[in-house]
Design an enzyme around this catalytic site. Structure first.
Site, PDB file in Angstrom:
ATOM      1  N   LYS A   1      -2.949   3.705  -2.495  1.00  0.00           N
ATOM      2  CA  LYS A   1      -3.974   4.414  -2.512  1.00  0.00           C
ATOM      3  C   LYS A   1      -3.910   5.547  -2.966  1.00  0.00           C
ATOM      4  O   LYS A   1      -3.034   6.402  -2.088  1.00  0.00           O
ATOM      5  CB  LYS A   1      -5.302   4.168  -0.787  1.00  0.00           C
ATOM      6  CG  LYS A   1      -6.126   3.354  -0.722  1.00  0.00           C
ATOM      7  CD  LYS A   1      -6.940   3.684   0.361  1.00  0.00           C
ATOM      8  CE  LYS A   1      -6.397   3.595   1.253  1.00  0.00           C
ATOM      9  NZ  LYS A   1      -7.277   3.283   2.677  1.00  0.00           N
TER      10      LYS A   1
ATOM     11  N   ASP B   1       0.830  -0.766  -0.174  1.00  0.00           N
ATOM     12  CA  ASP B   1      -0.218  -0.183   0.072  1.00  0.00           C
ATOM     13  C   ASP B   1       0.471   1.245   0.286  1.00  0.00           C
ATOM     14  O   ASP B   1       1.910   1.375   0.264  1.00  0.00           O
ATOM     15  CB  ASP B   1      -1.085  -0.362   1.071  1.00  0.00           C
ATOM     16  CG  ASP B   1      -2.068  -0.757   0.794  1.00  0.00           C
ATOM     17  OD1 ASP B   1      -2.109  -0.950   0.034  1.00  0.00           O
ATOM     18  OD2 ASP B   1      -2.188  -1.157   1.844  1.00  0.00           O
TER      19      ASP B   1
ATOM     20  N   MET C   1      -7.706   8.168   9.760  1.00  0.00           N
ATOM     21  CA  MET C   1      -8.056   8.908   8.754  1.00  0.00           C
ATOM     22  C   MET C   1      -9.472  10.062   9.073  1.00  0.00           C
ATOM     23  O   MET C   1     -10.438  10.412   8.166  1.00  0.00           O
ATOM     24  CB  MET C   1      -9.292   7.653   7.920  1.00  0.00           C
ATOM     25  CG  MET C   1      -7.982   7.297   6.639  1.00  0.00           C
ATOM     26  SD  MET C   1      -8.902   5.404   6.027  1.00  0.00           S
ATOM     27  CE  MET C   1      -9.461   4.185   7.412  1.00  0.00           C
TER      28      MET C   1
HETATM   29  N1  SAH Z   1      -3.930   0.121   9.148  1.00  0.00           N
HETATM   30  C1  SAH Z   1      -2.859   0.755   9.490  1.00  0.00           C
HETATM   31  C2  SAH Z   1      -4.215   1.907   9.368  1.00  0.00           C
HETATM   32  C3  SAH Z   1      -4.928   2.146   7.621  1.00  0.00           C
HETATM   33  S1  SAH Z   1      -6.042   3.191   7.703  1.00  0.00           S
HETATM   34  C4  SAH Z   1      -2.810   0.972  11.152  1.00  0.00           C
HETATM   35  O1  SAH Z   1      -2.978  -0.195  11.430  1.00  0.00           O
HETATM   36  O2  SAH Z   1      -1.763   1.595  11.421  1.00  0.00           O
HETATM   37  C5  SAH Z   1      -4.698   4.594   7.400  1.00  0.00           C
HETATM   38  C6  SAH Z   1      -4.696   5.688   8.497  1.00  0.00           C
HETATM   39  O3  SAH Z   1      -3.827   5.266   9.384  1.00  0.00           O
HETATM   40  C7  SAH Z   1      -4.587   6.741   7.902  1.00  0.00           C
HETATM   41  O4  SAH Z   1      -5.153   8.028   7.122  1.00  0.00           O
HETATM   42  C8  SAH Z   1      -4.162   7.849   8.643  1.00  0.00           C
HETATM   43  O5  SAH Z   1      -4.862   8.119   9.916  1.00  0.00           O
HETATM   44  C9  SAH Z   1      -3.222   6.012  10.079  1.00  0.00           C
HETATM   45  N2  SAH Z   1      -1.713   5.838  10.395  1.00  0.00           N
HETATM   46  C10 SAH Z   1      -1.075   5.030   9.637  1.00  0.00           C
HETATM   47  N3  SAH Z   1       0.456   5.260   9.463  1.00  0.00           N
HETATM   48  C11 SAH Z   1       0.433   6.419  10.432  1.00  0.00           C
HETATM   49  C12 SAH Z   1       1.571   7.091  11.366  1.00  0.00           C
HETATM   50  N4  SAH Z   1       2.634   6.981  10.581  1.00  0.00           N
HETATM   51  N5  SAH Z   1       0.968   8.307  11.707  1.00  0.00           N
HETATM   52  C13 SAH Z   1      -0.244   8.427  11.775  1.00  0.00           C
HETATM   53  N6  SAH Z   1      -1.013   7.889  11.355  1.00  0.00           N
HETATM   54  C14 SAH Z   1      -0.519   6.731  10.724  1.00  0.00           C
END
Ligand code: SAH
Length: 466
Positions: free
Chosen positions: A271, A249, A384
């Site tokens: 995405k 991703d 998100m």
């Molecule tokens: N599966 C992922 C989430 C996917 S949805 C998890 O467990 O983290 C994607 C969202 O995750 C982003 O829009 C943001 O809100 C959050 N996200 C992912 N990586 C991030 C990071 N390094 N710092 C802050 N938010 C993060």
């Protein structure tokens, strides 16, 4: 990368060294491992150099270098321990067409010599572009301890067996054979019955692999964590080491993709904003097709694959196609983000539960139990949540939440570009707009950084305090 690492064929080629002291000795010790024709120019020289010359290991010319002395040489080392003499001899060597290194002079060198771990024919070269020789030495020490002394022997025996192993089809089958040899059968044979037993063990192993049936493909649904490669699980690293195909991703960081096996096919299904550049159905098809071709597929998702990861669609596709699969968990963004503000997700007497919310779902902004969330002390990690921040703010205020409730936004948690923005429910949507966040961000509702002092180490200098 300012220096590109390569291994140069030196057998039968000319290498010239100018200098006869300690610097020259150090380079010559390395160069003597090769099959190069070495010529040393030095008016004064250490006794070792003289004895190497007597033994016929190198040619010693007991005078200063002159024009034409480096003709036909591929490499030249200026090891005079004298800047003027290094500059003079290097200019001569360059004029003769050699590539030049001056010991301890990065700027005027056309190439540098890495720290080396020697398990000939297996050679590990470590370079830091001159930035951190101490680090290179520490890595070398570590590898020296970790790589068994028998590795070179195994590689030499393996090399002679290569054409026999070509009876196996190229790709996964052949790779599996070699991997079993180097990491299991080979070391075992040496340890139990000595070097002579390695070749028969190899032959038996080849027979076994030639007679084995088709290998089944497999899908690993792997969490890549929030971005910092150190936050990968060991299981995830192992899966990346073994992957034939990696489907990843957008939020998976470049440093983590670097860890995949070099031969792996890398497929970006990133995405973009609210949409996907590759549809979920296409991703499902990719997973199934590659696995059905016998590949070990790693489906790499940011954070933990079970959190807002569209995991179930992919599992359903694997199940429907009869493809084996497993989930490798990862550190979710909320865990990394809460660590960066020095807080706990749950805390006695504050919140006995924590919610993971998504700011939007397939239908647009996501609805939640706002009334329950509006109660004092509630904590929610909002994924998100950037685009939906005004909607969330409005809903919570409408349901009676205190406008002074702390809200902290952590962008790029665990990555070098991490930013922390502190705000309140009443102004956090504005704060997000003002901070102009381009990276992924997690919004903590009900949590403030512990105190500026205690989290100073984790809050980056770019912090926007509002
Ligand atoms: N599966 C992922 C989430 C996917 S949805 C998890 O467990 O983290 C994607 C969202 O995750 C982003 O829009 C943001 O809100 C959050 N996200 C992912 N990586 C991030 C990071 N390094 N710092 C802050 N938010 C993060």
């Amino acid at each position: 990368m300012q220096h590109f690492p390569i291994f140069m064929a030196l057998a039968g080629r000319r290498v010239v060294v100018s200098g006869g002291g300690d610097a020259a000795l150090a380079k010559l010790r390395l160069l003597l491992k090769t099959e190069a024709h070495l010529t040393v120019f030095a008016e004064e020289f250490a006794p070792e150099i003289a004895s190497w010359a007597t033994e016929g290991k190198l040619r010693l010319v007991p005078r200063a270098m002159a024009p034409g002395d480096a003709l036909c040489a591929v490499l030249f080392y200026g090891a005079n321990e004298d800047d003027a003499e290094d500059a003079r001899t290097a200019a001569l060597a360059r004029a003769d067409g050699a590539i030049v290194n001056i010991v301890d002079n990065l700027i005027d060198s056309q190439f540098i010599t890495p720290a080396i771990v020697d398990r000939d024919p297996v050679t590990v070269a470590i370079g830091t572009e001159g930035a951190a020789p101490v680090l290179a030495r520490a890595i070398k020490r570590d590898l020296e301890e970790r790589l068994p002394a028998t590795l070179g022997t195994l590689a030499r025996i393996g090399k002679l067996f290569r054409s026999a192993a070509d009876a196996l089809p190229m790709g996964r089958k052949r790779r599996d054979f070699w991997s079993e040899f180097y990491f299991k059968t080979g070391p075992q044979a040496i340890e139990e019955k000595g070097i002579k037993s390695v070749r028969p063990a190899l032959e038996a192993l080849l027979d076994q692999h030639l007679n084995a049936g088709e290998k089944e493909g497999h899908v690993d649904l792997v969490g890549a964590g929030p971005g910092d490669p150190d936050l990968l699980t060991l299981k995830a690293r192992k899966a990346l080491d073994e992957a034939d195909v990696v489907i990843y991703d957008r939020l998976v960081s470049a440093e983590i993709l670097e860890l995949a096996r070099r031969e792996a096919t890398m497929i970006d299904v990133g995405k973009e904003g609210f949409g996907r550049s590759v549809s979920q159905n296409e991703i499902n098809d990719l997973l199934v097709q590659h696995a059905q071709n016998g590949a070990h597929v790693v489906r790499l998702k940011s954070g933990d694959p079970t959190v807002f990861g569209r995991l179930d669609e992919e599992i359903d596709a694997c199940r429907a196609a009869g493809v084996s699969w497993r989930i490798v968990p990862g550190i979710t963004a909320a865990s990394a983000a809460v660590a960066s503000i020095g807080q706990s997700l749950t805390k006695r007497d504050r919140n006995a539960s924590v919610r993971f919310l998504t700011g939007h779902d397939m239908k647009g902004f996501a609805e939640h139990d706002w009334r329950a969330l509006a109660r004092t002390g509630e904590v929610a990690a909002i994924y998100m949540g950037k685009k939906s921040s005004r909607f969330i703010q409005g809903r919570l205020l409408m349901h009676g939440a205190d406008p002074a409730t702390p809200v902290t936004v952590i962008e790029n948690a665990s990555r070098p570009e991490q930013r922390i923005v502190t705000a309140q429910l009443s102004d956090f949507a504005d704060a997000i707009t003002r901070a102009d966040m381009k990276g992924p961000a997690l919004v903590f509702y009900g949590l403030a950084p512990r105190t500026a002092q205690s989290v100073a180490a984790t809050i980056q200098p770019q912090e926007v305090a509002l």
